[in-house]
Design a protein around this motif. Structure first.
Motif, PDB file in Angstrom:
ATOM      1  N   THR A   1       0.853  -1.178   0.000  1.00 39.10           N
ATOM      2  CA  THR A   1       0.000   0.000   0.000  1.00 39.10           C
ATOM      3  C   THR A   1       0.886   1.224   0.000  1.00 39.10           C
ATOM      4  O   THR A   1       2.012   1.203   0.524  1.00 39.10           O
ATOM      5  CB  THR A   1      -0.932   0.027   1.217  1.00 39.10           C
ATOM      6  N   GLY A   2       0.424   2.309  -0.600  1.00 38.31           N
ATOM      7  CA  GLY A   2       1.267   3.486  -0.685  1.00 38.31           C
ATOM      8  C   GLY A   2       0.478   4.749  -0.916  1.00 38.31           C
ATOM      9  O   GLY A   2      -0.743   4.735  -1.105  1.00 38.31           O
ATOM     10  N   ALA A   3       1.207   5.856  -0.915  1.00 36.10           N
ATOM     11  CA  ALA A   3       0.627   7.177  -1.164  1.00 36.10           C
ATOM     12  C   ALA A   3       1.596   7.956  -2.034  1.00 36.10           C
ATOM     13  O   ALA A   3       2.827   7.780  -1.959  1.00 36.10           O
ATOM     14  CB  ALA A   3       0.367   7.909   0.144  1.00 36.10           C
ATOM     15  N   PHE A   4       1.036   8.836  -2.851  1.00 40.05           N
ATOM     16  CA  PHE A   4       1.833   9.645  -3.782  1.00 40.05           C
ATOM     17  C   PHE A   4       1.217  11.033  -3.847  1.00 40.05           C
ATOM     18  O   PHE A   4      -0.003  11.178  -3.921  1.00 40.05           O
ATOM     19  CB  PHE A   4       1.816   8.993  -5.169  1.00 40.05           C
ATOM     20  N   ASP A   5       2.077  12.058  -3.784  1.00 42.35           N
ATOM     21  CA  ASP A   5       1.572  13.434  -3.832  1.00 42.35           C
ATOM     22  C   ASP A   5       2.148  14.232  -4.995  1.00 42.35           C
ATOM     23  O   ASP A   5       2.054  15.459  -5.018  1.00 42.35           O
ATOM     24  CB  ASP A   5       1.863  14.154  -2.513  1.00 42.35           C
ATOM     25  N   GLY A   6       2.720  13.548  -5.961  1.00 42.13           N
ATOM     26  CA  GLY A   6       3.324  14.222  -7.100  1.00 42.13           C
ATOM     27  C   GLY A   6       4.819  14.432  -6.958  1.00 42.13           C
ATOM     28  O   GLY A   6       5.497  14.695  -7.956  1.00 42.13           O
TER      29      GLY A   6
ATOM     30  N   VAL B   1       5.455   7.004  -0.899  1.00 39.29           N
ATOM     31  CA  VAL B   1       5.648   6.333   0.387  1.00 39.29           C
ATOM     32  C   VAL B   1       4.927   4.996   0.283  1.00 39.29           C
ATOM     33  O   VAL B   1       3.716   4.962   0.026  1.00 39.29           O
ATOM     34  CB  VAL B   1       5.100   7.162   1.554  1.00 39.29           C
ATOM     35  N   VAL B   2       5.657   3.888   0.458  1.00 40.23           N
ATOM     36  CA  VAL B   2       5.114   2.556   0.207  1.00 40.23           C
ATOM     37  C   VAL B   2       5.385   1.654   1.401  1.00 40.23           C
ATOM     38  O   VAL B   2       6.507   1.625   1.927  1.00 40.23           O
ATOM     39  CB  VAL B   2       5.725   1.942  -1.071  1.00 40.23           C
TER      40      VAL B   2
END
Length: 724
Positions: free
Chosen positions: A629-634, A638-639
């Protein structure tokens, strides 16, 4: 002309028709025998193990399907018989067995010319016949469409010339009233044909006084944005032309790089852990019922249509909100149809009549060579325009050319793969699971070249739809969105996997999660920007369509409208939540310490009594546990990766310093704490089932979370439950 002459003519015609139909049925019997010898699932082959259920589900459905296939052979054979009988008259006027003996070679000759033409157009129709390989290889390298048609034209012309000469030399056998009767009938036929042609050319369909709203959503499966512009090598000229009228979102991403869960997030504007659809072939019982943007359009009185040529791993049911769904059959029958390679269907039924009679073959992408992608696109365009003339329309099309079996048609199979490559590699995708220690079986250049050819084919299909809209005058006033549901990885960072089966949904990052997204508002983009570099998410598409169409927003949506960005305004930064899917690549291939994951075998699935194939309960739990699972803001990814020792390893790539990086990590923590069970529907055996002894919510045993940032050593962080 006497009644006896008419009766004689009818007897002769019916005899030739019957003989042709018999030859067609003999061809059908020969192909059936070949299929039985090859061991077709569910036909007449004893099967053991997990395939037994598949065979049991398919076998009751096959008689009706095969009878319709046999009818195609009989009708096509009969029509060929009539044509062959006419040509055979050039060499003999005798009846009986002599006429039949001369007719049969002509029937076979017409069949061969037809097969020559189709082998060039769709070589995958014959690529699994070893005896045909040498001829097929020559056609793929040197053949042109005009060759078969010119040869057939010369052959037929010679026969017609002989018939004309013999007709001139033959004495007139009709005189008196009979001759006058023939002349009158012939004249009436000619006059009637002229009248019909004149009416067809002059009468126009009445125009629509008030143009009804039209929204078109086109998804190109697996389209990577680096196939545009200078890096695209001319793969997608029709997409490039569309971008001249649209706004391109250069930083668009999908929350999950697999079609079925991506489309569910698209329809509901929710993250995958809130939809319940988190991998292909998700059980219907796990689907979280939620409003979709298609349902919003339907509730407002719009017609809603979804179309795709492949439903093996993406099938839209009533929960999608689309009232009309044009798609191949779902489940065991679809898998069995791939083995029912009745090649004459690809010769004679690749047309509107065939698509209406045997749509599960002709409009099914899974049937290599039998399916004609360009003919399908033309029929789909006709359907789009017909639906648009009936009222306000939301029309969604999922183009799947870049998916398995991946067989490019003429002229695309000559574009990007070198002629020196093996024929079997040039004409189809080769699928193989990728496990630890696996090596690539081809070259990365070859694999990407085949992918580019398939994207070019999908681009041509899209161009057919857009050109139809332009020709009808509906293009300018339509709201059109062009997108992809995921990208594709060719293991560029792993030389040892060069040429291995490409993948999407195995890792979070640019190659698999970055997508194509372009929006053309009604009337064009006007003063809006040609490019938007702000972060956009697939879950933003539905809210955008609703806002631009003046409809109410979806409740509890994770996505937000891109309307402000289309108008050149700003909007608050909205991060992307993302997770991996379930693929043919074991997760420890890319992360040696990763939890080993769910089984990559047929045993992971179960077969419902209605023939639908879906993920089993044990495999479902394993798939959810193996997910990254992860997040991306451009600016940064973060994984979190689950490890074999029970810990979760967190990594960051990009700009990982400062408050923004910490804020993104906190945002991911919050998303993980809300996923997945706390929002799932209560179903039997589920963690939130009131009859289950387990406590509800997302309670999990504490596990160590390892934070790995650039320049920072691994170390244990605060314990927390592992979500998603």
């Amino acid at each position: 002309m006497s009644v006896r002459s008419v009766a004689s003519f009818l007897r002769a015609t019916s005899g030739r028709l019957a003989l042709g139909a018999l030859l067609g049925l003999l061809l059908f019997a020969a192909e059936t025998a070949w299929l039985l010898k090859a061991g077709v699932v569910g036909v007449d082959i004893p099967l053991d193990g997990p395939y037994a259920a598949l065979a049991a589900a398919v076998r009751p459905l096959l008689p009706g399907v095969i009878l319709r296939v046999a009818a195609v052979y009989a009708v096509a054979g009969g029509l060929l018989g009539l044509a062959a009988a006419v040509l055979a008259r050039a060499w003999t006027r005798r009846g009986g067995w002599v006429a039949l003996a001369v007719m049969v070679p002509h029937w076979l000759g017409l069949l061969l010319f037809w097969a020559w033409d189709r082998a060039l157009a769709r070589p995958a129709l014959f690529d699994d016949l070893p005896a045909a390989r040498p001829v097929l290889a020559w056609l793929v390298d040197h053949g042109e469409p005009w060759q078969a048609r010119a040869a057939a034209g010369v052959w037929v012309a010679v026969h017609l010339a002989v018939l004309a000469v013999r007709g001139v030399r033959a004495p007139r056998r009709l005189d008196g009233p009979g001759a006058r009767w023939v002349e009158r009938v012939s004249g009436a036929v000619v006059v009637g044909a002229v009248v019909v042609l004149a009416v067809a050319l002059t009468v126009r369909r009445p125009g629509i006084a008030v143009r009804q709203p039209l929204v078109v959503l086109i998804g190109i499966d697996a389209f990577r944005p680096d196939r545009l512009g200078a890096t695209g090598h001319g793969v997608a000229p029709h997409v490039e032309r569309f971008l001249q009228d649209a706004t391109l979102f250069t930083q668009a991403y999908t929350p999950v790089a697999q079609t079925e869960p991506a489309w569910r997030s698209l329809l509901t504007a929710r993250w995958p852990y809130r939809t319940g659809v988190r991998y292909p072939l998700t059980s219907d019982a796990r689907l979280v019922l939620a409003p979709t943007f298609a349902q919003r359009f339907a509730d407002a009185g719009w017609r809603t249509v979804f179309a795709t040529d492949c439903s093996r791993f993406h099938f839209e049911g009533p929960a999608s909100g689309f009232a009309t769904r044009w798609q191949p059959p779902r489940g065991a029958l679809n898998f069995a149809l791939e083995k029912l390679r009745y090649r004459a269907l690809g010769l004679f039924a690749d047309n509107p009549a065939g698509a209406a009679w045997v749509p599960e073959f002709i409009d099914n992408r899974a049937l290599a060579g039998i399916h004609d992608p360009m003919g399908y696109a033309r029929r789909l365009s006709d359907g789009l325009l017909a639906e648009a003339g009936e009222g306000p329309l939301l029309f969604a099309f999922h183009a799947t050319a870049a998916h398995f079996p991946g067989d490019p048609v003429y002229p695309f199979y000559r574009r990007y793969v070198a002629a020196s490559e093996p024929l079997e590699r040039r004409l189809r995708m080769h699928f193989a699971p990728v496990s630890p220690g696996a090596k690539g079986a081809w070259s990365r250049e070859g694999a990407e070249g085949l992918y580019d050819e398939l994207l070019a084919q999908a681009d041509a299909q899209v161009g057919t739809l857009l050109d139809a809209l332009r020709a009808s005058g509906r293009y300018d006033d339509a709201l059109i969105v062009l997108m992809s549901d995921h990208g594709e990885s060719f293991h560029a960072d792993r030389p040892d996997l060069a040429g291995a089966t490409s993948v999407h949904g195995a890792r979070l990052g640019e190659e698999e999660n970055r997508i194509l997204l372009a929006v053309k508002p009604p009337g064009g983009r006007g003063v809006g920007p040609a490019r938007v570099d702000a972060l956009a998410r697939l879950v933003d598409v539905g809210p955008t369509l609703l806002e631009l169409s003046g409809l109410s927003a979806l409740p509890e949506a994770d996505g937000a409208s891109l309307g402000p960005l289309l108008r050149g305004e700003g909007r608050p930064l909205a991060p992307l939540y993302a997770e991996t899917g379930y693929t043919h690549v074991s997760p420890e291939v890319f992360d040696a310490g990763h939890w080993p994951g769910a089984p990559r075998t047929f045993d992971a699935y179960r077969l419902r009594p209605d023939g639908v194939v879906e993920m089993g309960d044990a495999a479902d739990a394993a798939v959810l546990r193996e997910k990254d699972t992860g997040a991306f803001d451009g600016e940064r990814w973060v994984v979190d990766r689950p490890q074999a020792d029970g810990s979760v390893r967190r990594t960051c790539t990009g700009d990982c310093e400062g408050a923004d990086a910490r804020a993104l990590a906190d945002w991911l923590d919050d998303a993980r704490e809300r996923a997945p069970e706390s929002v799932s529907r209560r179903v039997a055996g589920h963690v939130d089932d009131r009859n289950s002894p387990r406590p509800p919510g997302n309670v999990r045993p504490p596990q160590r979370l390892l934070r790995v940032w650039p320049g920072q050593p691994e170390g244990a962080a605060h314990p927390q439950p592992r979500g998603g």
